[in-house]
Design a protein around this motif. Structure first.
Motif, PDB file in Angstrom:
ATOM      1  N   SER A 114       0.867  -1.172   0.000  1.00  0.00           N
ATOM      2  CA  SER A 114       0.000   0.000   0.000  1.00  0.00           C
ATOM      3  C   SER A 114       0.902   1.220   0.000  1.00  0.00           C
ATOM      4  O   SER A 114       1.770   1.354   0.862  1.00  0.00           O
ATOM      5  CB  SER A 114      -0.901  -0.010   1.240  1.00  0.00           C
ATOM      6  N   ALA A 115       0.705   2.114  -0.974  1.00  0.00           N
ATOM      7  CA  ALA A 115       1.696   3.151  -1.245  1.00  0.00           C
ATOM      8  C   ALA A 115       1.405   4.494  -0.598  1.00  0.00           C
ATOM      9  O   ALA A 115       2.253   5.392  -0.649  1.00  0.00           O
ATOM     10  CB  ALA A 115       1.812   3.357  -2.767  1.00  0.00           C
ATOM     11  N   TYR A 116       0.239   4.655   0.038  1.00  0.00           N
ATOM     12  CA  TYR A 116      -0.235   5.984   0.413  1.00  0.00           C
ATOM     13  C   TYR A 116      -0.364   6.168   1.920  1.00  0.00           C
ATOM     14  O   TYR A 116      -0.248   5.225   2.697  1.00  0.00           O
ATOM     15  CB  TYR A 116      -1.590   6.252  -0.263  1.00  0.00           C
ATOM     16  N   TYR A 136      -5.400   6.073   7.290  1.00  0.00           N
ATOM     17  CA  TYR A 136      -5.533   5.036   8.312  1.00  0.00           C
ATOM     18  C   TYR A 136      -5.472   3.646   7.690  1.00  0.00           C
ATOM     19  O   TYR A 136      -4.661   2.807   8.082  1.00  0.00           O
ATOM     20  CB  TYR A 136      -6.839   5.207   9.096  1.00  0.00           C
ATOM     21  N   SER A 137      -6.315   3.372   6.707  1.00  0.00           N
ATOM     22  CA  SER A 137      -6.381   2.020   6.150  1.00  0.00           C
ATOM     23  C   SER A 137      -5.176   1.689   5.288  1.00  0.00           C
ATOM     24  O   SER A 137      -4.807   0.516   5.156  1.00  0.00           O
ATOM     25  CB  SER A 137      -7.667   1.838   5.345  1.00  0.00           C
ATOM     26  N   ALA A 138      -4.535   2.704   4.686  1.00  0.00           N
ATOM     27  CA  ALA A 138      -3.414   2.444   3.788  1.00  0.00           C
ATOM     28  C   ALA A 138      -2.076   2.335   4.497  1.00  0.00           C
ATOM     29  O   ALA A 138      -1.146   1.716   3.986  1.00  0.00           O
ATOM     30  CB  ALA A 138      -3.323   3.553   2.732  1.00  0.00           C
ATOM     31  N   CYS A 139      -1.966   2.935   5.697  1.00  0.00           N
ATOM     32  CA  CYS A 139      -0.673   2.932   6.384  1.00  0.00           C
ATOM     33  C   CYS A 139      -0.807   2.680   7.884  1.00  0.00           C
ATOM     34  O   CYS A 139      -0.295   1.705   8.406  1.00  0.00           O
ATOM     35  CB  CYS A 139       0.057   4.251   6.120  1.00  0.00           C
ATOM     36  N   PHE A 171       4.298   6.559  -2.766  1.00  0.00           N
ATOM     37  CA  PHE A 171       3.392   6.916  -3.856  1.00  0.00           C
ATOM     38  C   PHE A 171       4.072   7.672  -4.984  1.00  0.00           C
ATOM     39  O   PHE A 171       3.597   7.660  -6.123  1.00  0.00           O
ATOM     40  CB  PHE A 171       2.228   7.750  -3.299  1.00  0.00           C
ATOM     41  N   ASN A 172       5.179   8.366  -4.699  1.00  0.00           N
ATOM     42  CA  ASN A 172       5.859   9.159  -5.730  1.00  0.00           C
ATOM     43  C   ASN A 172       7.261   8.635  -6.033  1.00  0.00           C
ATOM     44  O   ASN A 172       8.071   9.348  -6.637  1.00  0.00           O
ATOM     45  CB  ASN A 172       5.924  10.630  -5.317  1.00  0.00           C
ATOM     46  N   HIS A 173       7.544   7.410  -5.652  1.00  0.00           N
ATOM     47  CA  HIS A 173       8.841   6.808  -5.951  1.00  0.00           C
ATOM     48  C   HIS A 173       8.891   6.424  -7.433  1.00  0.00           C
ATOM     49  O   HIS A 173       7.901   5.952  -7.999  1.00  0.00           O
ATOM     50  CB  HIS A 173       9.049   5.560  -5.086  1.00  0.00           C
ATOM     51  N   PRO A 174      10.027   6.630  -8.106  1.00  0.00           N
ATOM     52  CA  PRO A 174      10.110   6.252  -9.525  1.00  0.00           C
ATOM     53  C   PRO A 174       9.727   4.799  -9.789  1.00  0.00           C
ATOM     54  O   PRO A 174       9.145   4.486 -10.844  1.00  0.00           O
ATOM     55  CB  PRO A 174      11.587   6.503  -9.865  1.00  0.00           C
ATOM     56  N   GLY A 175      10.027   3.921  -8.850  1.00  0.00           N
ATOM     57  CA  GLY A 175       9.710   2.509  -9.047  1.00  0.00           C
ATOM     58  C   GLY A 175       8.239   2.190  -8.966  1.00  0.00           C
ATOM     59  O   GLY A 175       7.820   1.083  -9.330  1.00  0.00           O
TER      60      GLY A 175
END
Length: 352
Positions: free
Chosen positions: A107-109, A112-115, A143-147
């Motif tokens: 989960s990239a963001y 509460y539920s995402a992290c 969420f903003n990582h190039p990968g």
């Protein structure tokens, strides 16, 4: 900087056969008062796919890709809602003598539920494992990582190429994410860290990721929107909108000839992506005469797996491993403040 002796893949979990479906859904909704008939309705989505969610297989593929990308720590895997359950995995880590692990959640963001809920899951599993349990640090939102962004952009380009040539140039990008209660979205961030933004970091981060992907697709020439999917709450509680199906109807009414739906809020093509987009949204688009394509999530791509290894190296302060982030937000904080993304679900009438 911390020295780690294990890596933990942390995910949501999913059923792997028809007999798993209802127990899995009961785990997901425990304590929320979801009616049995609603669970039975959602269960049909899984039964239509043989009772198997794609997510566990995708986690196995991701583990293999991470190991191939050079992960030099022993790899463990634990889920929130289905086997292998996180609590069982942490007990096994303790028995194996693991003392300090680094965890990557699918989960990239920030929300509460995402992290935050994953951090709470870790705390509960460590407590259940007892005094020999390892310390477990969770990797920051990415969420903003190039990968994360670049594989999404490549997959969006690939989806565009599947549209009829005469409508592809007029297509609109429709970025989707899991809807959450408006109150949960507004609470995403940290007051003590000064990072609260209007509407919360969850929506702001989704907009930034969508912008970054769109800029890397057809030179940024296509219009785009952020919409939401997979709402599961009671009608009395406001959730993030617009719904993807409602938005497709609006686009068709406005004369848009084609869409590429990009599940930017998700890491892999699990059941909510497969059913809510590939079935329901695709059917909505077909009924409207709207050409439809869906971009794949990064999943277990080599670049995404390398990103996981880079995030581990960043956390340990390895030489040549600076925090990577595209756009203007910069990298998310490695350690969240204690009040970050806290959210109390509204009680249902007649419930405490």
């Amino acid at each position: 900087m911390p020295a780690y002796d294990a890596f933990l893949l942390l995910s949501f979990g999913g059923p792997e056969g028809p007999d798993d479906v209802l127990p899995f859904l009961e785990n997901v909704t425990r304590g929320r008062g979801v009616p049995a008939e609603r669970l039975a309705e959602v269960a049909e989505h899984y039964y239509a796919a043989g009772g198997v969610s794609p997510i566990n297989g995708q986690c196995r593929d991701l583990i293999a890709a991470i190991e191939a990308a050079g992960m030099d720590l022993p790899v463990y895997w634990g889920n929130r809602n289905w086997r292998p359950l996180l609590t069982d995995t942490v007990r096994r880590m303790a028995a194996d003598g693991v003392r300090h692990a680094i965890a990557f959640a699918t989960s990239a963001y920030s929300s509460y539920s995402a992290c935050r809920q994953y951090r709470d899951d870790i705390e509960a599993a460590v407590a259940a494992a007892g005094p020999r349990a390892p310390r477990i640090d969770k990797i920051r939102p990415y969420f903003n990582h190039p990968g994360f962004i670049e594989p999404f952009a490549a997959n969006t380009e690939a989806a565009l190429r599947t549209l009829p040539p005469d409508v592809a140039d007029g297509a609109r990008l429709v970025f989707t994410a899991h809807s959450v209660p408006v109150g949960m979205a507004a609470a995403s961030g940290s007051a003590s860290a000064g990072t609260v933004v209007p509407g919360g970091r969850y929506v702001a981060e989704l907009r930034e990721a969508s912008r970054l992907i769109s800029e890397r697709t057809r030179g940024g020439s296509l219009g785009w929107d952020l919409v939401f999917q997979s709402r599961s709450g009671p009608p009395s509680v406001p959730w993030l909108e617009p719904d993807v199906n409602d938005h497709l109807r609006m686009l068709a009414k406005d004369g848009v000839p084609a869409v590429v739906v990009v599940p930017a809020g998700f890491v892999s093509d699990h059941m909510e992506v497969v059913h809510d987009l590939d079935v329901e949204a695709a059917e909505t688009a077909a009924s409207l005469g709207l050409a439809f394509a869906r971009a794949a999530a990064p999943g277990s791509s080599q670049q995404f797996a390398r990103m996981v290894c880079e995030l581990v190296a960043e956390r340990t302060g390895s030489p040549g491993a600076p925090p990577l982030a595209l756009g203007g937000f910069g990298p998310a904080a490695g350690d969240c403040p204690a009040d970050c993304c806290r959210y109390a679900r509204p009680s249902r009438p007649g419930r405490s």
